[in-house]
Design an enzyme around this catalytic site. Structure first.
Site, mmCIF file in Angstrom:
data_model
loop_
_atom_site.group_PDB
_atom_site.id
_atom_site.type_symbol
_atom_site.label_atom_id
_atom_site.label_comp_id
_atom_site.label_asym_id
_atom_site.label_seq_id
_atom_site.Cartn_x
_atom_site.Cartn_y
_atom_site.Cartn_z
ATOM 1 N N GLN A 104 0.854 -1.192 0.000
ATOM 2 C CA GLN A 104 0.000 0.000 0.000
ATOM 3 C C GLN A 104 0.888 1.239 0.000
ATOM 4 O OE1 GLN A 104 -2.300 1.389 3.488
ATOM 5 N NE2 GLN A 104 -4.095 1.133 2.197
ATOM 6 N N TYR A 171 -5.809 10.261 5.288
ATOM 7 C CA TYR A 171 -4.407 10.526 4.960
ATOM 8 C C TYR A 171 -4.343 11.477 3.754
ATOM 9 C CZ TYR A 171 -3.607 7.018 8.463
ATOM 10 O OH TYR A 171 -3.600 6.356 9.655
ATOM 11 N N ARG A 219 -7.659 2.318 -2.413
ATOM 12 C CA ARG A 219 -8.498 2.280 -1.217
ATOM 13 C C ARG A 219 -9.124 3.649 -1.047
ATOM 14 N NH1 ARG A 219 -7.469 -0.316 4.841
ATOM 15 N NH2 ARG A 219 -9.306 -1.598 4.585
ATOM 16 N N GLY A 316 -8.614 -7.435 8.403
ATOM 17 C CA GLY A 316 -7.492 -6.786 9.059
ATOM 18 C C GLY A 316 -7.124 -7.584 10.295
ATOM 19 N N ARG A 317 -7.762 -7.215 11.396
ATOM 20 C CA ARG A 317 -7.374 -7.782 12.685
ATOM 21 C C ARG A 317 -7.552 -9.296 12.778
ATOM 22 N NH1 ARG A 317 -11.058 -3.600 15.657
ATOM 23 N NH2 ARG A 317 -12.076 -3.818 13.631
ATOM 24 N N CYS A 347 -3.211 -3.979 18.933
ATOM 25 C CA CYS A 347 -2.885 -3.600 17.548
ATOM 26 C C CYS A 347 -2.889 -2.079 17.388
ATOM 27 C CB CYS A 347 -3.823 -4.311 16.580
ATOM 28 S SG CYS A 347 -5.567 -4.093 16.907
ATOM 29 N N CYS A 359 -0.960 -8.320 19.571
ATOM 30 C CA CYS A 359 -2.358 -8.763 19.653
ATOM 31 C C CYS A 359 -2.602 -9.368 21.021
ATOM 32 C CB CYS A 359 -2.628 -9.792 18.567
ATOM 33 S SG CYS A 359 -4.287 -10.468 18.656
ATOM 34 N N GLU A 410 -9.157 -26.412 38.836
ATOM 35 C CA GLU A 410 -9.910 -25.156 38.925
ATOM 36 C C GLU A 410 -10.905 -25.271 40.078
ATOM 37 O OE1 GLU A 410 -10.162 -21.969 37.553
ATOM 38 O OE2 GLU A 410 -11.802 -21.893 39.024
ATOM 39 N N ALA A 455 -6.119 -26.812 44.798
ATOM 40 C CA ALA A 455 -4.761 -27.361 44.755
ATOM 41 C C ALA A 455 -4.394 -27.859 46.150
ATOM 42 C CB ALA A 455 -3.791 -26.293 44.290
#
Ligand SMILES: Cc1cc2nc3c(=O)[nH]c(=O)nc-3n(C[C@H](O)[C@H](O)[C@H](O)COP(=O)(O)O)c2cc1C
Ligand code: SF4
Length: 643
Positions: A104, A171, A219, A316-317, A347, A359, A410, A455
């Site tokens: 890009q 932009y 874009r 994207g993500r 991100c 992430c 647990e 535990a």
């Protein structure tokens, strides 16, 4: 044979054929370049992992065409021939996987993070980035036109299959197109034709230098969602012009810095939020149109294409979170996809804070080059993980993948810890998706979870672990404030309320302005309760991403939650509190409930017993110190990888 036959059918873009209709959209990830902006192994392996994951097309984000347009400090630069050798190396690494690979071309204009910003007019960005840009002169505009063409040629010389012009998101090109940012009175401002001139000139320069056979996509925004910004009618006017000029495809996105609908929306926004914009543009042209925006489920992507709303879908993500998304989607293994939770924290929030992109649900992002030759341990160990919250589960997953024999105990009857509770509040169900993923992974790697099991000596004698990992999480702290324990109001904690162990009354004071307090306020206000939230700090939800917080704040305003900041509490009374907020005295009366949601305290009840019996005890997650999910998950995986 895949069930998603539209999504996984080839697409022709100019003279390029991609094997499927998924595009990894351009994302400025802010890592993986050297001091000159030449790409290095870190970026190469990040993209190689995603090409291996089966995406049909993929774009390098933020390729800076000119020094004045470098958006963030650690992005690939294209303004000099010296970038070509490292780009060639990256193309060579990706090529074997068949993904069509593009760059890009970007100029940040007034939304760049440096002091030499330029723009069509000297108007600062509406949000995020500070500083008045210098107005571009006509010779400078001509220089930038050439810079786009020269950069595109370098990409072609490096072996890329295509380029995409970044004409969206506020932009530089978008700044020329939009009246919000372009107040020029020369041939680059005023009429629609004049405002489009910069884009068309640079497009023609690219075509002239690269040849008509090199695919150039654009874009563009279908809506700027800002005052005097581009609206859909402008996009519908521009699209056929771009088609006529020879654009290979149009990629329709939306939003600019400071817009009312963000380009990178958080979990509060509906999936496929910009499809309608692409659908409208598609009706105006016959070249391929790509849509984007919270398209998480591959079945939704399939439907978009099957219904003719777009020709391809950009992710994207979702491919940051899971590079293997396309392969898993193709195989129909939808539940195996590691789900992006739409938090925006690891991100976009990180990169806009000038940190490397990462992430929350995938700590491997940016570390692919370190992990690719990772060796498994020579000897498998018997490991007990205490606590099935996100940290415990994430650690257990990696340990089992590395060949260890892992059991989790647990205390409660369910896994997920406080994250399971956090997913109960309005609009935040997606935070729980990662738990479903981890649960399935643990089943796959044969990790046993023993519920309702502490535990204690029994399980320790039975399993005889060589290593124990304590991941017992945290619980809200009880602060010592005058009158709090004498008040007639019901006193409870955020976890009590979300776990439905306590039922608040109708008028509620929440103490704590972090994420937990805010989402709890939203939860209660939506039920019709009157809520006042007291925050000792100057800012609310500091640990959230600004994108996520933006939508939450709008909801709180809508539900009239009363927010007090810089609070110092003098005392709690029988039915309220006296405090100062921002220096002003406030008295609240007539309340029936106080909910504590300030600090969290680590829970380590089992620690002494474990230490008495085992030499190798590790503490992870909130049990070590209460922190964000991102820090806990990455630390959990790191410790697991060290064993
Ligand atoms: C970290 C990050 C960086 C981004 N950088 C760019 C960029 O350089 N160029 C661009 O066009 N979009 C950029 N975007 C926007 C994405 O391409 C995409 O449009 C957006 O994330 C919405 O899609 P999603 O919901 O699938 O993530 C970025 C997004 C993220 C998360
Ligand atoms: S940090 Fe959050 S929003 Fe960003 S990719 Fe990961 S899960 Fe998705």
């Amino acid at each position: 044979m895949t069930a998603l036959k539209h999504l996984f059918s080839p697409i022709q873009i100019g003279n390029m054929t991609a094997s499927n209709r998924l595009l990894m959209s351009a994302m400025s990830i802010n890592f993986g370049v050297d001091e000159d902006g030449c790409v290095n192994e870190q970026l190469i392996e990040y993209f190689t992992a995603r090409a291996k994951g089966g995406v049909g097309m993929m774009l390098v984000g933020g390729g800076a065409v000119h020094p004045t347009g470098l958006e963030l400090p650690h992005l690939p630069t294209l303004w000099d021939d010296s970038c070509i050798p490292s780009l060639k190396k990256m193309v060579a690494a990706v090529k074997p996987y068949g993904t069509k690979f593009g760059v890009q071309l970007m100029h940040g204009g007034r939304q760049s993070y440096h002091d030499n910003k330029v723009a069509p007019s000297p108007i600062p960005a509406p949000a995020v980035v500070k500083g008045i840009p210098k107005e571009l002169s006509i010779p400078e505009i001509k220089e930038l036109v050439q810079a786009f063409g020269d950069s595109a040629l370098r990409c072609r010389q490096a072996g890329f299959d295509f380029v995409e012009i970044h004409g969206a998101h506020g932009y530089l090109i978008n700044q020329f197109l939009s009246l919000n940012s372009n107040k020029r009175t020369d041939e680059y401002g005023g009429s629609f034709e004049n405002r489009s001139r910069f884009l068309l000139e640079l497009f023609r320069d690219i075509r002239e230098k690269c040849g008509a056979d090199f695919p150039v996509g654009i874009r563009m925004n279908g809506q700027d969602y800002i005052k005097d910004g581009l609206i859909l009618e402008d996009a519908l006017r521009l699209a056929p012009i771009l088609e006529k000029e020879g654009a290979a495809y149009l990629h329709v996105s939306a939003g600019v810095y400071g817009s009312t609908q963000l380009t990178i929306p958080s979990m509060y926004v509906e999936h496929g939020c910009f499809i309608h914009l692409a659908e409208a543009v598609k009706k105006a042209v016959s070249i391929p149109v790509i849509t984007v925006g919270r398209i998480k489920d591959p079945r939704m992507a399939e439907k978009i294409i099957a219904e003719g709303k777009a020709d391809a879908v950009a992710l994207g993500r979702s491919v940051i979170a899971d590079p293997e998304y396309p392969n898993k989607a193709k195989a129909g293994a939808f539940a195996d996809i590691r789900p992006c939770m739409g938090c925006c924290l690891g991100c976009i929030h990180a990169v806009l804070a000038l940190e490397p992109g990462s992430c929350v649900v995938n700590p491997e992002v940016g570390r692919e080059y370190l992990l690719k030759d990772e060796k498994k341990p020579e000897k498998a160990r018997q490991i007990l993980v205490v606590g099935a919250g996100p940290s415990g589960m994430a650690a257990a997953r990696i340990l089992a993948m590395r060949g260890h024999s892992v059991t989790i105990c647990e205390k409660q009857g369910k896994s997920g810890g406080v994250l399971r509770l956090a997913a109960k509040v309005p609009g935040r169900g997606e935070v729980g998706d990662i738990l479903g993923f981890l649960q399935r992974e643990l089943e796959k790697y044969k990790v046993e979870i023993r519920y309702n099991t502490e535990a204690g000596p029994e399980i320790l004698d039975e399993i005889r672990p060589e290593t124990v990992i304590l991941a017992t999480g945290s619980l809200p702290e009880m602060p010592i404030i005058k009158g709090l324990f004498q008040t007639q109001m019901e006193l409870m904690t955020v976890t009590d309320v979300l776990a439905k162990e306590s039922e608040p009354g109708e008028k509620v004071i929440i103490l704590g302005g972090g994420q937990a307090g805010l989402v709890l306020a939203d939860f209660l206000a939506e039920k019709g309760k009157e809520v006042a939230l007291l925050n000792r700090k100057a800012h609310f939800g500091e640990e959230m991403s600004s994108n996520d917080r933006f939508y939450l704040r709008e909801r709180l305003k809508r539900d009239r939650v009363k927010l007090y900041k810089k609070v110092s509490v003098q005392k709690f009374t029988a039915d309220g509190a006296d405090f100062r907020s921002d220096g002003n005295p406030v008295s609240l009366r007539g309340f029936d409930t106080v909910i504590l949601s300030e600090k969290m305290d680590s829970v380590r009840d089992a620690l002494q017993l474990l230490k008495d019996r085992f030499a190798d005890v590790r503490i992870i997650g909130d049990a070590k110190s209460p922190r964000t999910l991102m820090l806990c998950m990455s630390e959990a995986e790191e410790i697991a990888r060290s064993l």
